[in-house]
Scaffold this motif. Structure first.
Motif, mmCIF file in Angstrom:
data_model
loop_
_atom_site.group_PDB
_atom_site.id
_atom_site.type_symbol
_atom_site.label_atom_id
_atom_site.label_comp_id
_atom_site.label_asym_id
_atom_site.label_seq_id
_atom_site.Cartn_x
_atom_site.Cartn_y
_atom_site.Cartn_z
ATOM 1 N N ALA A 122 29.123 30.777 -33.153
ATOM 2 C CA ALA A 122 29.193 31.456 -31.863
ATOM 3 C C ALA A 122 27.794 31.641 -31.302
ATOM 4 N N ALA A 123 27.677 31.505 -29.988
ATOM 5 C CA ALA A 123 26.442 31.814 -29.263
ATOM 6 C C ALA A 123 26.816 32.775 -28.143
ATOM 7 N N ARG A 124 26.125 33.910 -28.067
ATOM 8 C CA ARG A 124 26.505 34.972 -27.128
ATOM 9 C C ARG A 124 25.283 35.509 -26.383
ATOM 10 N N PHE A 125 25.367 35.535 -25.039
ATOM 11 C CA PHE A 125 24.372 36.260 -24.255
ATOM 12 C C PHE A 125 24.526 37.759 -24.501
ATOM 13 N N ILE B 114 46.727 30.865 -29.932
ATOM 14 C CA ILE B 114 45.667 31.194 -28.980
ATOM 15 C C ILE B 114 44.339 31.313 -29.724
ATOM 16 N N SER B 115 43.319 30.658 -29.197
ATOM 17 C CA SER B 115 42.009 30.667 -29.855
ATOM 18 C C SER B 115 40.994 31.548 -29.154
ATOM 19 N N SER B 116 41.199 31.846 -27.865
ATOM 20 C CA SER B 116 40.213 32.643 -27.132
ATOM 21 C C SER B 116 40.865 33.321 -25.943
ATOM 22 N N VAL B 117 40.436 34.555 -25.658
ATOM 23 C CA VAL B 117 40.873 35.276 -24.461
ATOM 24 C C VAL B 117 39.665 35.959 -23.831
ATOM 25 N N CYS B 118 39.736 36.183 -22.526
ATOM 26 C CA CYS B 118 38.661 36.935 -21.856
ATOM 27 C C CYS B 118 39.183 37.498 -20.543
ATOM 28 N N TRP B 119 38.498 38.543 -20.075
ATOM 29 C CA TRP B 119 38.780 39.128 -18.771
ATOM 30 C C TRP B 119 38.039 38.344 -17.693
ATOM 31 N N SER B 120 38.574 38.353 -16.481
ATOM 32 C CA SER B 120 37.791 37.917 -15.329
ATOM 33 C C SER B 120 36.741 38.976 -15.038
ATOM 34 N N PHE C 243 34.772 32.757 -17.739
ATOM 35 C CA PHE C 243 34.587 32.602 -16.302
ATOM 36 C C PHE C 243 33.100 32.434 -16.011
ATOM 37 N N ASN C 244 32.784 31.788 -14.888
ATOM 38 C CA ASN C 244 31.382 31.782 -14.473
ATOM 39 C C ASN C 244 31.024 33.141 -13.885
ATOM 40 N N GLU C 245 29.792 33.308 -13.472
ATOM 41 C CA GLU C 245 29.305 34.639 -13.090
ATOM 42 C C GLU C 245 29.945 35.175 -11.817
ATOM 43 N N SER C 246 30.569 34.303 -11.017
ATOM 44 C CA SER C 246 31.151 34.739 -9.742
ATOM 45 C C SER C 246 32.664 34.569 -9.685
ATOM 46 N N ASP C 247 33.302 34.272 -10.823
ATOM 47 C CA ASP C 247 34.759 34.132 -10.899
ATOM 48 C C ASP C 247 35.296 32.993 -10.035
ATOM 49 N N THR C 248 34.504 31.990 -9.762
ATOM 50 C CA THR C 248 34.990 30.863 -8.965
ATOM 51 C C THR C 248 35.440 29.699 -9.837
ATOM 52 N N HIS C 249 34.992 29.668 -11.096
ATOM 53 C CA HIS C 249 35.332 28.577 -12.004
ATOM 54 C C HIS C 249 35.653 29.127 -13.390
ATOM 55 N N VAL D 192 32.334 21.250 -29.242
ATOM 56 C CA VAL D 192 31.643 22.344 -28.547
ATOM 57 C C VAL D 192 32.480 23.599 -28.769
ATOM 58 N N GLN D 193 32.121 24.336 -29.806
ATOM 59 C CA GLN D 193 32.960 25.452 -30.242
ATOM 60 C C GLN D 193 32.721 26.717 -29.439
ATOM 61 N N SER D 194 31.503 26.933 -28.967
ATOM 62 C CA SER D 194 31.181 28.197 -28.310
ATOM 63 C C SER D 194 30.513 27.965 -26.964
ATOM 64 N N VAL D 195 30.919 28.748 -25.967
ATOM 65 C CA VAL D 195 30.262 28.786 -24.655
ATOM 66 C C VAL D 195 30.089 30.246 -24.266
ATOM 67 N N SER D 196 28.991 30.557 -23.587
ATOM 68 C CA SER D 196 28.732 31.920 -23.131
ATOM 69 C C SER D 196 28.023 31.853 -21.789
ATOM 70 N N TYR D 197 28.573 32.541 -20.788
ATOM 71 C CA TYR D 197 28.013 32.494 -19.436
ATOM 72 C C TYR D 197 27.121 33.705 -19.197
ATOM 73 N N HIS D 198 25.999 33.454 -18.536
ATOM 74 C CA HIS D 198 25.084 34.535 -18.157
ATOM 75 C C HIS D 198 25.821 35.517 -17.246
ATOM 76 N N PRO D 199 25.597 36.830 -17.411
ATOM 77 C CA PRO D 199 26.355 37.818 -16.626
ATOM 78 C C PRO D 199 26.109 37.778 -15.130
ATOM 79 N N THR D 200 24.949 37.309 -14.676
ATOM 80 C CA THR D 200 24.644 37.357 -13.242
ATOM 81 C C THR D 200 24.121 36.045 -12.664
#
Length: 316
Positions: A30-33, A194-200, A243-249, A280-288
């Motif tokens: 895992a890689a996490r911001f 299910i392998s992953s869940v997240c909030w928008s 989600f990306n930082e602006s919830d568009t993707h 590619v097991q882990s992805v982490s998006y910058h918060p802003t």
């Protein structure tokens, strides 16, 4: 006289590889911001947890205390502490500045797949292959959990925490949302593990990734299916989605060495990133910012859009 409403700008996606970081951790699980995106955590199969400044590519600290591989980690809201979990069935609380182990929590009956702080970083929430979610009080001297949620019928693969809710995904094919204020649990049946869940980012929707190579967007309150996203490969491994930082993707790793971006509303594939030859097991998006971390095998990569500039002021 009324002026025309300006057209919204097309979102910029992080399609440019900024930096590649060989972590020396064999396989990065895992890689996490962190909460403000200034640093990141990587969890490895070499039993270590590492803290990085990914913008500079510098290693800040290494934390060793797990007996087996480290599977997940998260930073606290004030960046002063880290929680981690692993295949040794333990959850560990770390002091960031000193690198010392603050407390080790034991109680799970199997490997611990996922871990998160609550909003105030006073409670750690962990999910395990033993089918339970356990809540640990960071301020208590006892190592006993303050609450056990055992509704899952198979291993818990992913948890996300908001101010009063816990979102979980399980291998039993169900997404569970625990409303801690009301003392209720809401269940959405997906069918596939299910392998992953997240909030928008706005907290109104949930996104799940399952082993039928499909991401699903659900309305949080009604459970209505708002969209599904396919095209990537996911039949065997636990892969992150976000989600990306602006919830568009929406974004997902894939077993074919790519990262996939879909337009959230249209459901169409927007772009793919050629990360490497492995999963590619882990992805982490910058918060802003339009900035993404990807992890494959023992390497973490930082991606940015065309306007990205290295933040030389980022510091621990």
């Amino acid at each position: 006289m009324a002026f025309p409403v300006p057209r919204p700008q097309i979102p910029r996606l992080p399609t440019r590889r900024i930096r590649e970081i060989p972590t020396g951790q064999r396989a990065v699980r895992a890689a996490r911001f962190n909460v403000d995106g200034n640093y990141c955590l990587t969890c490895g199969s070499d039993k270590s947890l590492k803290l990085w400044n990914p913008h500079r590519g510098t290693l800040l600290k290494t934390y060793c205390g797990h007996g087996y591989e480290v599977l997940d980690a998260a930073g606290s809201c004030d960046n002063s502490q880290i929680c981690s979990c692993g295949a040794d069935k333990t959850v560990i609380l770390w002091d960031v500045a000193t690198g010392k182990l603050v407390r080790k929590f034991r109680g799970h009956g199997g490997k611990v797949n996922c871990v998160q702080f609550n909003e105030e970083s006073t409670v750690i929430v962990s999910g395990s292959i033993d089918t339970s979610i356990r809540c640990w009080d960071c301020r208590s001297r006892t190592s006993e959990p303050i609450q056990i949620l055992d509704e899952a019928k198979d291993g818990v693969s992913s948890v996300q925490v908001s101010d009063h809710e816990i979102l979980s995904g399980s291998v039993d094919g169900r997404i569970r949302r625990y409303d801690l204020r009301m003392g209720q649990v809401f269940v959405d049946f997906i069918g596939s593990p299910i392998s992953s869940v997240c909030w928008s980012r706005d907290g109104q929707c949930s996104l799940s990734s399952s082993l039928d190579f499909t991401l699903r967007l659900l309305d949080k309150e009604t459970g209505e299916l708002l969209g599904d996203y396919t095209g990537h490969k996911n039949t065997e491994y636990k892969l992150d989605c976000c989600f990306n930082e602006s919830d568009t993707h929406v974004v997902s790793g894939s077993e074919d060495g790519l990262v996939y971006f879909w337009d959230l509303v249209k459901g169409s594939l927007a772009v793919t990133l050629p990360v490497g030859k492995g999963v590619v097991q882990s992805v982490s998006y910058h918060p802003t910012q339009s900035c993404l971390l990807t992890a494959t095998q023992g390497v973490v990569q930082l991606w940015g859009d065309e306007t990205y500039e290295v933040d030389t002021q980022s510091a621990l």
